[in-house]
Design a protein around this motif. Sequence first.
Motif, mmCIF file in Angstrom:
data_model
loop_
_atom_site.group_PDB
_atom_site.id
_atom_site.type_symbol
_atom_site.label_atom_id
_atom_site.label_comp_id
_atom_site.label_asym_id
_atom_site.label_seq_id
_atom_site.Cartn_x
_atom_site.Cartn_y
_atom_site.Cartn_z
ATOM 1 N N PRO A 19 -2.762 20.397 -30.412
ATOM 2 C CA PRO A 19 -1.696 20.942 -29.513
ATOM 3 C C PRO A 19 -1.139 22.290 -29.856
ATOM 4 C CG PRO A 19 -1.024 18.738 -30.093
ATOM 5 C CD PRO A 19 -2.166 19.054 -31.087
ATOM 6 N N THR A 20 -1.080 23.199 -28.854
ATOM 7 C CA THR A 20 -0.710 24.512 -29.097
ATOM 8 C C THR A 20 1.100 24.544 -29.201
ATOM 9 O OG1 THR A 20 -0.316 24.981 -26.643
ATOM 10 C CG2 THR A 20 -2.590 25.502 -27.918
ATOM 11 N N ALA A 21 1.773 23.437 -29.006
ATOM 12 C CA ALA A 21 3.015 23.555 -29.210
ATOM 13 C C ALA A 21 3.644 22.364 -29.560
ATOM 14 C CB ALA A 21 3.772 23.953 -27.956
ATOM 15 N N PRO A 22 4.753 21.888 -29.884
ATOM 16 C CA PRO A 22 5.340 20.461 -30.054
ATOM 17 C C PRO A 22 5.177 19.793 -28.818
ATOM 18 C CG PRO A 22 6.640 22.077 -31.236
ATOM 19 C CD PRO A 22 5.918 22.723 -30.300
ATOM 20 N N LEU A 23 4.909 18.352 -28.811
ATOM 21 C CA LEU A 23 4.634 17.667 -27.650
ATOM 22 C C LEU A 23 6.042 17.136 -27.350
ATOM 23 C CD1 LEU A 23 1.839 15.425 -28.936
ATOM 24 C CD2 LEU A 23 1.723 17.006 -27.585
ATOM 25 N N ARG A 24 6.372 17.213 -25.945
ATOM 26 C CA ARG A 24 7.777 16.785 -25.481
ATOM 27 C C ARG A 24 7.451 15.977 -24.135
ATOM 28 N NH1 ARG A 24 10.960 21.893 -23.723
ATOM 29 N NH2 ARG A 24 8.840 22.572 -22.850
ATOM 30 N N PRO A 25 8.270 14.891 -23.961
ATOM 31 C CA PRO A 25 7.877 14.098 -22.893
ATOM 32 C C PRO A 25 8.340 14.783 -21.564
ATOM 33 C CG PRO A 25 9.533 13.166 -24.338
ATOM 34 C CD PRO A 25 9.095 14.420 -24.924
ATOM 35 N N GLY A 26 7.564 14.549 -20.500
ATOM 36 C CA GLY A 26 7.966 15.048 -19.008
ATOM 37 C C GLY A 26 7.267 16.461 -18.987
ATOM 38 N N THR A 27 6.407 17.138 -20.042
ATOM 39 C CA THR A 27 5.641 18.366 -20.016
ATOM 40 C C THR A 27 4.026 18.086 -20.269
ATOM 41 O OG1 THR A 27 6.075 19.259 -22.050
ATOM 42 C CG2 THR A 27 7.579 19.579 -20.232
ATOM 43 N N THR A 28 3.169 19.006 -19.823
ATOM 44 C CA THR A 28 1.849 18.928 -20.386
ATOM 45 C C THR A 28 1.636 20.101 -21.206
ATOM 46 O OG1 THR A 28 1.140 18.045 -18.305
ATOM 47 C CG2 THR A 28 -0.611 18.960 -19.636
ATOM 48 N N THR A 29 1.327 19.591 -22.622
ATOM 49 C CA THR A 29 1.172 20.561 -23.523
ATOM 50 C C THR A 29 -0.204 20.939 -23.578
ATOM 51 O OG1 THR A 29 3.084 19.618 -24.986
ATOM 52 C CG2 THR A 29 1.463 21.064 -26.242
ATOM 53 N N PRO A 30 -0.680 22.369 -23.648
ATOM 54 C CA PRO A 30 -2.024 22.709 -23.619
ATOM 55 C C PRO A 30 -2.534 22.458 -25.246
ATOM 56 C CG PRO A 30 -0.673 24.380 -22.807
ATOM 57 C CD PRO A 30 0.215 23.545 -23.310
#
Length: 369
Positions: A177-188
Amino acid sequence: MTRTGGVAGRARWTVAVTVLTVALWPGTAVAGRSSPDPVPVCQIRDPRLTEISGMVATDAGFVVVNDSADEASRRRIFFLDGDCAVVRTVPYPSRPRDTEDLAVGVDGTLWVADIGDNDRSRDTVALWKLAPGAGRPVLHRMAYPDGPHDAEALLLDGAGRPVVVTKQGGAAGLYTPTAPLRPGTTTPLARVGQVRLPATTTANPFAFVGRRLVTGGATAPDGRRVVLRTYADAFEFDVPDGDVVAALTGGTPRVVPLPDEPQGESVAYRRDGRALFTVSETADQPPGSRPTILRYALPAPAPAASGTRAPAGTAGPTGGDPTPSAVPAAGTPGGSGGVRSLLLGVGVIVAGLLVVSLTGAGRARRTGR
């Protein structure tokens, strides 16, 4: 691995390309280290668990998941005791697509890798995060930067960052992942490298194709080693500084043969890090076949170094297996011999393509998913 109803040209084409790629990929075949036969730990008798695709070991037993299943009762996270009996299940709040692997973080958090995509048609893949004591996992979506990929292996680096390893012939892609994972979003996701596993001669149901496709992964409890498995072998890499990507792209693995497992897609470290556990799917095996967890011995680990992660909290280390029950020993003959010559490889390619063309779905689904 995903089963699909009607398999058309794309499934056959996928297998054909895989056969070509794997057979012609450069590399010297190695036999793998000499090791004793695996020790059966326990048999899983629950009828819901015939397509196990991911596993981790805990103090009390094991946690397993199936791959995609039509029956809702199979789409759960299953907790097993040391005798492989189901003692608890956790449902998902929404339907997963194709859960393929499990990993456990330093705090005991379970990560379920919903990353299978046999048809290469998913816009997003996902990780489900189950915190210790939680009643439901939380969904985190991710998207590849270069189109869909099928994947069945998940690792965690020293910082707890997920590393997805794709399932493909030749070199497997590594994505983080390019950023911390967060619910409700799509992480590249970013492609951060690739890993080429050495060729082996280990016997398995899918011949040379089965020796090159990554079907599972695991991170050692202390974070200093990781393992990737195929249908035929396990490949263990040293990770001295927590950098899993550097270890996979630049390290030389130790090879542990896993000969003739029916459909091996799961691998896990024992909590003391001195052995590997594996288990096979049995959905397409003869009637009455039951998944059996096997234990493979590993060399004693090197002394711990500074900067490595501590063992997972609620799934902390133990000195041995979790209360194994008596299981009838199963024969597991050793690897088949001989380095393939170019002519033999070309002959096998032609034969494989003919078989794929004539038989269609059968084995193509099983090896390409």
